[in-house]
Motif scaffolding. Structure first.
Motif, PDB file in Angstrom:
ATOM      1  N   VAL A   6     -24.085  54.020  11.712  1.00 49.14           N
ATOM      2  CA  VAL A   6     -22.686  53.717  11.485  1.00 49.14           C
ATOM      3  C   VAL A   6     -21.931  55.034  11.535  1.00 49.14           C
ATOM      4  O   VAL A   6     -22.277  55.982  10.838  1.00 49.14           O
ATOM      5  N   GLY A   7     -20.920  55.104  12.370  1.00 47.20           N
ATOM      6  CA  GLY A   7     -20.151  56.338  12.531  1.00 47.20           C
ATOM      7  C   GLY A   7     -20.264  56.849  13.951  1.00 47.20           C
ATOM      8  O   GLY A   7     -21.002  56.317  14.775  1.00 47.20           O
ATOM      9  N   THR A   8     -19.510  57.868  14.224  1.00 45.36           N
ATOM     10  CA  THR A   8     -19.457  58.429  15.565  1.00 45.36           C
ATOM     11  C   THR A   8     -20.751  59.170  15.891  1.00 45.36           C
ATOM     12  O   THR A   8     -21.185  60.010  15.118  1.00 45.36           O
ATOM     13  N   PRO A   9     -21.365  58.862  17.026  1.00 46.81           N
ATOM     14  CA  PRO A   9     -22.607  59.550  17.383  1.00 46.81           C
ATOM     15  C   PRO A   9     -22.324  60.958  17.892  1.00 46.81           C
ATOM     16  O   PRO A   9     -21.236  61.235  18.393  1.00 46.81           O
ATOM     17  N   PRO A  10     -23.299  61.834  17.758  1.00 51.10           N
ATOM     18  CA  PRO A  10     -23.124  63.165  18.351  1.00 51.10           C
ATOM     19  C   PRO A  10     -23.043  63.053  19.873  1.00 51.10           C
ATOM     20  O   PRO A  10     -23.550  62.086  20.461  1.00 51.10           O
ATOM     21  N   GLN A  23     -13.886  47.837   7.046  1.00 52.28           N
ATOM     22  CA  GLN A  23     -14.196  48.367   5.724  1.00 52.28           C
ATOM     23  C   GLN A  23     -13.399  47.603   4.666  1.00 52.28           C
ATOM     24  O   GLN A  23     -12.211  47.351   4.850  1.00 52.28           O
ATOM     25  N   TRP A  24     -14.049  47.226   3.567  1.00 50.64           N
ATOM     26  CA  TRP A  24     -13.401  46.557   2.445  1.00 50.64           C
ATOM     27  C   TRP A  24     -13.507  47.447   1.219  1.00 50.64           C
ATOM     28  O   TRP A  24     -14.510  48.151   1.041  1.00 50.64           O
ATOM     29  N   VAL A  25     -12.528  47.383   0.349  1.00 55.88           N
ATOM     30  CA  VAL A  25     -12.623  48.033  -0.954  1.00 55.88           C
ATOM     31  C   VAL A  25     -13.189  46.993  -1.908  1.00 55.88           C
ATOM     32  O   VAL A  25     -12.613  45.916  -2.087  1.00 55.88           O
ATOM     33  N   VAL A  26     -14.346  47.313  -2.492  1.00 53.70           N
ATOM     34  CA  VAL A  26     -15.045  46.356  -3.341  1.00 53.70           C
ATOM     35  C   VAL A  26     -15.481  47.009  -4.650  1.00 53.70           C
ATOM     36  O   VAL A  26     -15.568  48.241  -4.752  1.00 53.70           O
ATOM     37  N   ALA A  27     -15.771  46.149  -5.616  1.00 56.45           N
ATOM     38  CA  ALA A  27     -16.306  46.582  -6.902  1.00 56.45           C
ATOM     39  C   ALA A  27     -17.154  45.451  -7.454  1.00 56.45           C
ATOM     40  O   ALA A  27     -16.991  44.287  -7.062  1.00 56.45           O
ATOM     41  N   ALA A  28     -18.045  45.790  -8.376  1.00 60.19           N
ATOM     42  CA  ALA A  28     -18.854  44.761  -9.026  1.00 60.19           C
ATOM     43  C   ALA A  28     -17.939  43.870  -9.858  1.00 60.19           C
ATOM     44  O   ALA A  28     -16.955  44.333 -10.447  1.00 60.19           O
ATOM     45  N   ASP A 117      -6.946  50.528   6.816  1.00 60.40           N
ATOM     46  CA  ASP A 117      -6.908  50.592   8.265  1.00 60.40           C
ATOM     47  C   ASP A 117      -8.076  51.460   8.700  1.00 60.40           C
ATOM     48  O   ASP A 117      -7.903  52.539   9.241  1.00 60.40           O
ATOM     49  N   ALA A 118      -9.260  50.972   8.369  1.00 57.96           N
ATOM     50  CA  ALA A 118     -10.461  51.760   8.648  1.00 57.96           C
ATOM     51  C   ALA A 118     -11.494  50.871   9.323  1.00 57.96           C
ATOM     52  O   ALA A 118     -11.966  49.916   8.734  1.00 57.96           O
ATOM     53  N   ARG A 119     -11.782  51.199  10.544  1.00 61.64           N
ATOM     54  CA  ARG A 119     -12.849  50.529  11.271  1.00 61.64           C
ATOM     55  C   ARG A 119     -13.813  51.609  11.719  1.00 61.64           C
ATOM     56  O   ARG A 119     -13.395  52.658  12.196  1.00 61.64           O
ATOM     57  N   VAL A 120     -15.071  51.332  11.536  1.00 64.50           N
ATOM     58  CA  VAL A 120     -16.097  52.326  11.822  1.00 64.50           C
ATOM     59  C   VAL A 120     -17.001  51.797  12.930  1.00 64.50           C
ATOM     60  O   VAL A 120     -17.470  50.658  12.858  1.00 64.50           O
ATOM     61  N   PRO A 121     -17.270  52.612  13.949  1.00 66.21           N
ATOM     62  CA  PRO A 121     -18.147  52.149  15.021  1.00 66.21           C
ATOM     63  C   PRO A 121     -19.610  52.083  14.575  1.00 66.21           C
ATOM     64  O   PRO A 121     -20.052  52.865  13.738  1.00 66.21           O
ATOM     65  N   VAL A 122     -20.326  51.116  15.137  1.00 62.83           N
ATOM     66  CA  VAL A 122     -21.756  50.952  14.875  1.00 62.83           C
ATOM     67  C   VAL A 122     -22.474  51.106  16.212  1.00 62.83           C
ATOM     68  O   VAL A 122     -22.111  50.451  17.194  1.00 62.83           O
ATOM     69  N   TYR A 123     -23.462  51.998  16.235  1.00 59.80           N
ATOM     70  CA  TYR A 123     -24.189  52.308  17.462  1.00 59.80           C
ATOM     71  C   TYR A 123     -25.679  52.072  17.304  1.00 59.80           C
ATOM     72  O   TYR A 123     -26.246  52.246  16.228  1.00 59.80           O
ATOM     73  N   ALA A 124     -26.306  51.705  18.414  1.00 59.04           N
ATOM     74  CA  ALA A 124     -27.768  51.728  18.515  1.00 59.04           C
ATOM     75  C   ALA A 124     -28.113  53.009  19.267  1.00 59.04           C
ATOM     76  O   ALA A 124     -27.576  53.274  20.344  1.00 59.04           O
ATOM     77  N   HIS A 125     -28.963  53.815  18.671  1.00 56.29           N
ATOM     78  CA  HIS A 125     -29.373  55.093  19.260  1.00 56.29           C
ATOM     79  C   HIS A 125     -30.801  54.972  19.762  1.00 56.29           C
ATOM     80  O   HIS A 125     -31.676  54.502  19.050  1.00 56.29           O
ATOM     81  N   LEU A 126     -31.011  55.428  20.966  1.00 55.62           N
ATOM     82  CA  LEU A 126     -32.368  55.544  21.477  1.00 55.62           C
ATOM     83  C   LEU A 126     -32.885  56.909  21.052  1.00 55.62           C
ATOM     84  O   LEU A 126     -32.187  57.920  21.189  1.00 55.62           O
ATOM     85  N   VAL A 127     -34.057  56.925  20.495  1.00 55.35           N
ATOM     86  CA  VAL A 127     -34.633  58.166  19.992  1.00 55.35           C
ATOM     87  C   VAL A 127     -34.763  59.164  21.136  1.00 55.35           C
ATOM     88  O   VAL A 127     -35.184  58.813  22.245  1.00 55.35           O
ATOM     89  N   SER A 148     -22.707  40.359  18.852  1.00 51.53           N
ATOM     90  CA  SER A 148     -21.346  40.406  19.390  1.00 51.53           C
ATOM     91  C   SER A 148     -20.330  39.736  18.477  1.00 51.53           C
ATOM     92  O   SER A 148     -19.195  40.175  18.391  1.00 51.53           O
ATOM     93  N   GLY A 149     -20.698  38.702  17.755  1.00 52.56           N
ATOM     94  CA  GLY A 149     -19.761  38.036  16.853  1.00 52.56           C
ATOM     95  C   GLY A 149     -19.993  38.353  15.390  1.00 52.56           C
ATOM     96  O   GLY A 149     -19.318  37.818  14.523  1.00 52.56           O
ATOM     97  N   ALA A 150     -20.939  39.233  15.089  1.00 52.90           N
ATOM     98  CA  ALA A 150     -21.302  39.481  13.697  1.00 52.90           C
ATOM     99  C   ALA A 150     -20.335  40.392  12.967  1.00 52.90           C
ATOM    100  O   ALA A 150     -20.241  40.338  11.747  1.00 52.90           O
ATOM    101  N   PHE A 151     -19.618  41.226  13.679  1.00 53.15           N
ATOM    102  CA  PHE A 151     -18.698  42.135  13.027  1.00 53.15           C
ATOM    103  C   PHE A 151     -17.398  41.408  12.756  1.00 53.15           C
ATOM    104  O   PHE A 151     -16.951  40.591  13.541  1.00 53.15           O
ATOM    105  N   ARG A 152     -16.776  41.735  11.640  1.00 53.67           N
ATOM    106  CA  ARG A 152     -15.588  41.010  11.193  1.00 53.67           C
ATOM    107  C   ARG A 152     -14.301  41.524  11.807  1.00 53.67           C
ATOM    108  O   ARG A 152     -13.238  41.129  11.402  1.00 53.67           O
ATOM    109  N   CYS A 153     -14.382  42.419  12.732  1.00 56.66           N
ATOM    110  CA  CYS A 153     -13.180  42.840  13.445  1.00 56.66           C
ATOM    111  C   CYS A 153     -13.558  43.063  14.899  1.00 56.66           C
ATOM    112  O   CYS A 153     -14.672  43.421  15.207  1.00 56.66           O
ATOM    113  N   PRO A 154     -12.624  42.808  15.791  1.00 54.75           N
ATOM    114  CA  PRO A 154     -12.955  42.935  17.209  1.00 54.75           C
ATOM    115  C   PRO A 154     -13.163  44.385  17.602  1.00 54.75           C
ATOM    116  O   PRO A 154     -12.586  45.295  17.018  1.00 54.75           O
ATOM    117  N   ASP A 155     -14.002  44.577  18.567  1.00 52.60           N
ATOM    118  CA  ASP A 155     -14.265  45.892  19.121  1.00 52.60           C
ATOM    119  C   ASP A 155     -13.435  46.021  20.382  1.00 52.60           C
ATOM    120  O   ASP A 155     -13.654  45.291  21.349  1.00 52.60           O
TER     121      ASP A 155
END
Length: 159
Positions: A6-10, A23-28, A117-127, A148-155
């Motif tokens: 999760v986050g920008t890849p190098p 991203q959601w702001v959450v608490a117990a 207003d925070a969306r974070v990219p999710v990447y699959a990295h090949l080793v 493709s439909g699992a994320f709660r905001c469009p890419d």
């Protein structure tokens, strides 16, 4: 052979974007029993995550009258540590919707009415060094199709 990040890849990473995570702001729920949800973030204990080596500074993204009332309780570069601290009732944190939503649905976590207003990219990295592994690439292709439909905001890169 494959890592999910999760986050920008190098720049040197062999990676494929799976989507964007809201991203959601959450608490117990136990933490929120002693708090007024209408206060927004004012006077809350905050758990911050360092991402990509950068600490999110509340003063940079929140109005000063709110940022000045926050108490930073924990700073971690590990999402699971942040999530565990939230579950234990140590404070509020921004968490990916995909991680928080099952516990919000059961009532274990409460989603605060704070728009991020925070969306974070999710990447699959090949080793590194294994970029030509056909099975790893096929697995990543399957992830892209299945998630493709699992994320709660469009890419925007995939629409």
């Amino acid at each position: 052979d494959v890592a999910i990040r999760v986050g920008t890849p190098p720049d040197t990473a062999v990676a494929r974007r799976l989507g964007m995570s809201e991203q959601w702001v959450v608490a117990a729920a136990s933490y929120m029993k002693s708090r007024d949800p209408s206060d927004g973030l004012a006077h809350h204990d905050v758990i911050l995550q360092i991402q990509d080596g950068v600490r999110l500074d509340p003063a940079a993204v929140l109005p000063a009258h709110i940022a000045d009332t926050l108490r930073v309780r924990l700073i971690s570069d590990d999402l699971e540590t942040v999530a565990d601290a939230v579950r234990m009732g140590l404070g509020v944190a921004a968490m990916p919707a995909w991680l928080a939503s099952p516990e919000v649905d059961t009532g274990a976590l409460a989603r605060l009415p704070i728009a991020l207003d925070a969306r974070v990219p999710v990447y699959a990295h090949l080793v590194a060094g294994r970029g030509s592994n056909r099975r790893a690439r096929a697995f990543v292709d399957t992830l892209v199709d299945e998630l493709s439909g699992a994320f709660r905001c469009p890419d925007p890169e995939r629409t």
